[in-house]
Write an enzyme that holds these catalytic residues in place. Sequence first.
Site, PDB file in Angstrom:
ATOM      1  N   ARG A 108       0.839  -1.209   0.000  1.00 13.74           N
ATOM      2  CA  ARG A 108       0.000   0.000   0.000  1.00 13.74           C
ATOM      3  C   ARG A 108       0.876   1.263   0.000  1.00 13.74           C
ATOM      4  O   ARG A 108       0.423   2.331  -0.414  1.00 13.74           O
ATOM      5  CB  ARG A 108      -0.931   0.007   1.215  1.00 13.74           C
ATOM      6  CG  ARG A 108      -2.104  -0.934   1.056  1.00 13.74           C
ATOM      7  CD  ARG A 108      -3.092  -0.763   2.186  1.00 13.74           C
ATOM      8  NE  ARG A 108      -4.301  -1.511   1.941  1.00 13.74           N
ATOM      9  CZ  ARG A 108      -5.467  -1.251   2.516  1.00 13.74           C
ATOM     10  NH1 ARG A 108      -5.583  -0.269   3.388  1.00 13.74           N
ATOM     11  NH2 ARG A 108      -6.529  -1.974   2.236  1.00 13.74           N
ATOM     12  N   ASP A 164      -5.594   1.383  -6.895  1.00 12.83           N
ATOM     13  CA  ASP A 164      -4.197   1.849  -6.906  1.00 12.83           C
ATOM     14  C   ASP A 164      -4.141   3.266  -6.326  1.00 12.83           C
ATOM     15  O   ASP A 164      -4.936   4.132  -6.706  1.00 12.83           O
ATOM     16  CB  ASP A 164      -3.693   1.842  -8.356  1.00 12.83           C
ATOM     17  CG  ASP A 164      -2.185   1.802  -8.453  1.00 12.83           C
ATOM     18  OD1 ASP A 164      -1.527   2.483  -7.656  1.00 12.83           O
ATOM     19  OD2 ASP A 164      -1.680   1.095  -9.342  1.00 12.83           O
ATOM     20  N   LYS A 195       1.183  16.640 -14.387  1.00  9.30           N
ATOM     21  CA  LYS A 195       1.158  18.075 -14.051  1.00  9.30           C
ATOM     22  C   LYS A 195       2.486  18.721 -14.444  1.00  9.30           C
ATOM     23  O   LYS A 195       2.524  19.822 -14.984  1.00  9.30           O
ATOM     24  CB  LYS A 195       0.907  18.246 -12.548  1.00  9.30           C
ATOM     25  CG  LYS A 195       1.108  19.685 -12.084  1.00  9.30           C
ATOM     26  CD  LYS A 195       0.699  19.897 -10.646  1.00  9.30           C
ATOM     27  CE  LYS A 195       1.042  21.332 -10.230  1.00  9.30           C
ATOM     28  NZ  LYS A 195       0.424  21.716  -8.979  1.00  9.30           N
ATOM     29  N   HIS A 219     -34.687   8.029 -40.525  1.00  9.03           N
ATOM     30  CA  HIS A 219     -34.888   8.994 -39.442  1.00  9.03           C
ATOM     31  C   HIS A 219     -35.331   8.300 -38.154  1.00  9.03           C
ATOM     32  O   HIS A 219     -36.318   8.704 -37.522  1.00  9.03           O
ATOM     33  CB  HIS A 219     -35.870  10.084 -39.852  1.00  9.03           C
ATOM     34  CG  HIS A 219     -35.398  10.848 -41.045  1.00  9.03           C
ATOM     35  ND1 HIS A 219     -34.393  11.796 -40.967  1.00  9.03           N
ATOM     36  CD2 HIS A 219     -35.732  10.756 -42.343  1.00  9.03           C
ATOM     37  CE1 HIS A 219     -34.165  12.283 -42.172  1.00  9.03           C
ATOM     38  NE2 HIS A 219     -34.945  11.655 -43.036  1.00  9.03           N
ATOM     39  N   ARG A 252     -46.344  -1.227 -21.469  1.00  8.29           N
ATOM     40  CA  ARG A 252     -46.273  -0.152 -22.467  1.00  8.29           C
ATOM     41  C   ARG A 252     -44.852  -0.065 -23.016  1.00  8.29           C
ATOM     42  O   ARG A 252     -43.901  -0.350 -22.289  1.00  8.29           O
ATOM     43  CB  ARG A 252     -46.630   1.162 -21.766  1.00  8.29           C
ATOM     44  CG  ARG A 252     -46.782   2.334 -22.691  1.00  8.29           C
ATOM     45  CD  ARG A 252     -47.121   3.590 -21.922  1.00  8.29           C
ATOM     46  NE  ARG A 252     -45.952   4.106 -21.235  1.00  8.29           N
ATOM     47  CZ  ARG A 252     -45.972   5.147 -20.400  1.00  8.29           C
ATOM     48  NH1 ARG A 252     -47.106   5.738 -20.110  1.00  8.29           N
ATOM     49  NH2 ARG A 252     -44.870   5.551 -19.841  1.00  8.29           N
TER      50      ARG A 252
HETATM   51  N1  LIG Z   1       1.210   2.523  -2.927  1.00 13.21           N
HETATM   52  C1  LIG Z   1       2.218   2.896  -3.621  1.00 13.21           C
HETATM   53  O1  LIG Z   1       3.057   3.605  -3.133  1.00 13.21           O
HETATM   54  C2  LIG Z   1       2.363   2.462  -5.015  1.00 13.21           C
HETATM   55  N2  LIG Z   1       3.274   2.954  -5.852  1.00 13.21           N
HETATM   56  C3  LIG Z   1       3.113   2.347  -7.028  1.00 13.21           C
HETATM   57  N3  LIG Z   1       2.101   1.473  -6.957  1.00 13.21           N
HETATM   58  C4  LIG Z   1       1.623   0.594  -8.027  1.00 13.21           C
HETATM   59  O2  LIG Z   1       2.307  -0.618  -7.915  1.00 13.21           O
HETATM   60  C5  LIG Z   1       2.385  -1.268  -9.175  1.00 13.21           C
HETATM   61  C6  LIG Z   1       3.791  -1.790  -9.394  1.00 13.21           C
HETATM   62  O3  LIG Z   1       4.182  -2.537  -8.295  1.00 13.21           O
HETATM   63  P1  LIG Z   1       5.235  -3.695  -8.461  1.00 13.21           P
HETATM   64  O4  LIG Z   1       6.407  -3.066  -9.125  1.00 13.21           O
HETATM   65  O5  LIG Z   1       5.483  -4.211  -7.116  1.00 13.21           O
HETATM   66  O6  LIG Z   1       4.594  -4.740  -9.340  1.00 13.21           O
HETATM   67  C7  LIG Z   1       1.982  -0.247 -10.210  1.00 13.21           C
HETATM   68  O7  LIG Z   1       0.732  -0.649 -10.728  1.00 13.21           O
HETATM   69  C8  LIG Z   1       1.872   1.047  -9.422  1.00 13.21           C
HETATM   70  O8  LIG Z   1       0.810   1.842  -9.919  1.00 13.21           O
HETATM   71  C9  LIG Z   1       1.611   1.515  -5.719  1.00 13.21           C
HETATM   72  N4  LIG Z   1       0.605   0.727  -5.284  1.00 13.21           N
HETATM   73  C10 LIG Z   1      -0.639   1.048  -4.979  1.00 13.21           C
HETATM   74  O9  LIG Z   1      -1.130   1.947  -4.519  1.00 13.21           O
END
Ligand SMILES: NC(=O)c1ncn([C@@H]2O[C@H](COP(=O)(O)O)[C@@H](O)[C@H]2O)c1NC=O
Length: 520
Positions: A69, A130, A142, A282, A516
């Site tokens: 996470r 994610d 950005k 139409h 209907r």
């Molecule tokens: N929580 C985080 O800090 C975080 N940072 C990147 N990810 C996701 O983790 C995935 C890659 O993870 P991995 O390299 O472990 O397979 C990617 O889909 C990326 O969007 C995260 N995972 C989910 O939130």
Amino acid sequence: MSEESRRPIRRALVSVYDKTGLDELARALSDAGVEIVSTGSTASQIEKAGVRVTRVEELTGFPECLDGRVKTLHPRVHAGLLADLRLPAHVAQLAELGIEPFDLLVSNLYPFRETVASGASVDECIEQIDIGGPAMVRAAAKNHASVAVVTTPLAYPAVVEALGTGGFTLPQRRRLAARAFADIAEYDVAVAQWTSAVLDPDDGDGWPAFTGMALRRSAVLRYGENPHQPAALYSDPDSPPGLAQAEQLHGKEMSYNNYVDGDAAWRAVHDFTDPCVAIIKHTNPCGIAVGADVAEAHRKAHACDPVSAFGGVIATNVPVSVAMAEQVAEIFTEVIVAPSYEDGAVEVLSAKKNLRILRAPEWAPWPAEFRQVSGGLLVQMADRVDAPGDDPANWRLVSGEAAGDATMADLVFAWRAVRSVKSNAILLASDRAAVGVGMGQVNRVDSARLAVARAGERAAGSVAASDAFFPFADGPQILIEAGVRAIVQPGGSIRDEEVIAAAKAAGVTMYLTGTRHFFH
Ligand SMILES: NC(=O)c1ncn([C@@H]2O[C@H](COP(=O)(O)O)[C@@H](O)[C@H]2O)c1NC=O
């Protein structure tokens, strides 16, 4: 494009769920001397491919934790993505903090929609929201003045090309940023729709408090309904595929009106399981019929109103045969839509240079329908012919003799076909083919008159369907006087007794469906 706007790629952050093309991308980056920083299993795969990688923990000095996470949610990552390198103050601050900027972010997100679609538990779906990925993508998008962001393996060849040309140009980075924002917006719409429906289901009367759409432009059209109206086609990746995803096999470019009429035709034929052909002008059918085969269905549909069928849009619910193609090739037709074409049929149809020939994906009814109103959008569950009142076993005989098999087959056909006619709708049918259609009138009497006039002599002995109840006996009276022998309608008017009495007086069979099918 000016060379100055290019930003060389020296350092890349790579964190992807979908690892398609990752090895090749990592090798290309490494060969170009790019330092790669990466997360957990992405880093492991890059290492396995024999490419040097810096793990994000080495950068942050903080372990990936809480079951992934928290991986990239760290100032050393986000400052590297968000520093605007055009600003000396940002460059100086990075130096003070000992943070290196990133020039490229490659990231794609956890498969939230796919997990929901798989029927996974609520907790499993939540785990697939994610957090770190969208945060990084948003930051890099950005900061496109300094960073290029890539959110799909389909863009890896563009990265490889940029490595060879000194980096992405500013217009390229802007475009990548716009796509990245669209990707995370689409992702967030899916998350918000699901959470609104699943986590907050009781806030109203069965409709989620939030709904959204993430639409992708799939075509710029020559113009809209009229030549002075610019127009485009957008497709909805969350909707079952339909006309917007149809493959055009031949003919002139599809127009706005072609799509509108094509969709009406495509919807109309899928109310039937027997081979069906609808000819739309139409948005209304000027012919609709079922037959033993598609060529017969087409002949019957065309015979309904050959004058109006000129320049029509045709759909079938079964493959187009060569025999049908030969018939269609005789008639000026704008569009033909079918699930497929038998060998040789496209060749026959292609003799018409301009005829648009479409192969549509397998019919998949959409659950909800949207209609724009000023300031908002109306949403309703889509109308189908599967209500209890659509089953003739539930129809109530209120006048005349019970219909025999042939008459009942015509009534069932007419009841289904009238659903595709704009209200107020009256449809006369014989031998499971429309013979007269009264559509879109502001009173039912005029619709009845129109249907009878279009049917001419064929009105006598035909059956009739009305999409909604008759408010007075005057509508059915017109049908009766024209020789209609059986009528199906929903019933439910406060003057039903008068309407039924008119049918009884004429000895005409009348069934009430209780359902209907208004169609505006
Ligand atoms: N929580 C985080 O800090 C975080 N940072 C990147 N990810 C996701 O983790 C995935 C890659 O993870 P991995 O390299 O472990 O397979 C990617 O889909 C990326 O969007 C995260 N995972 C989910 O939130």
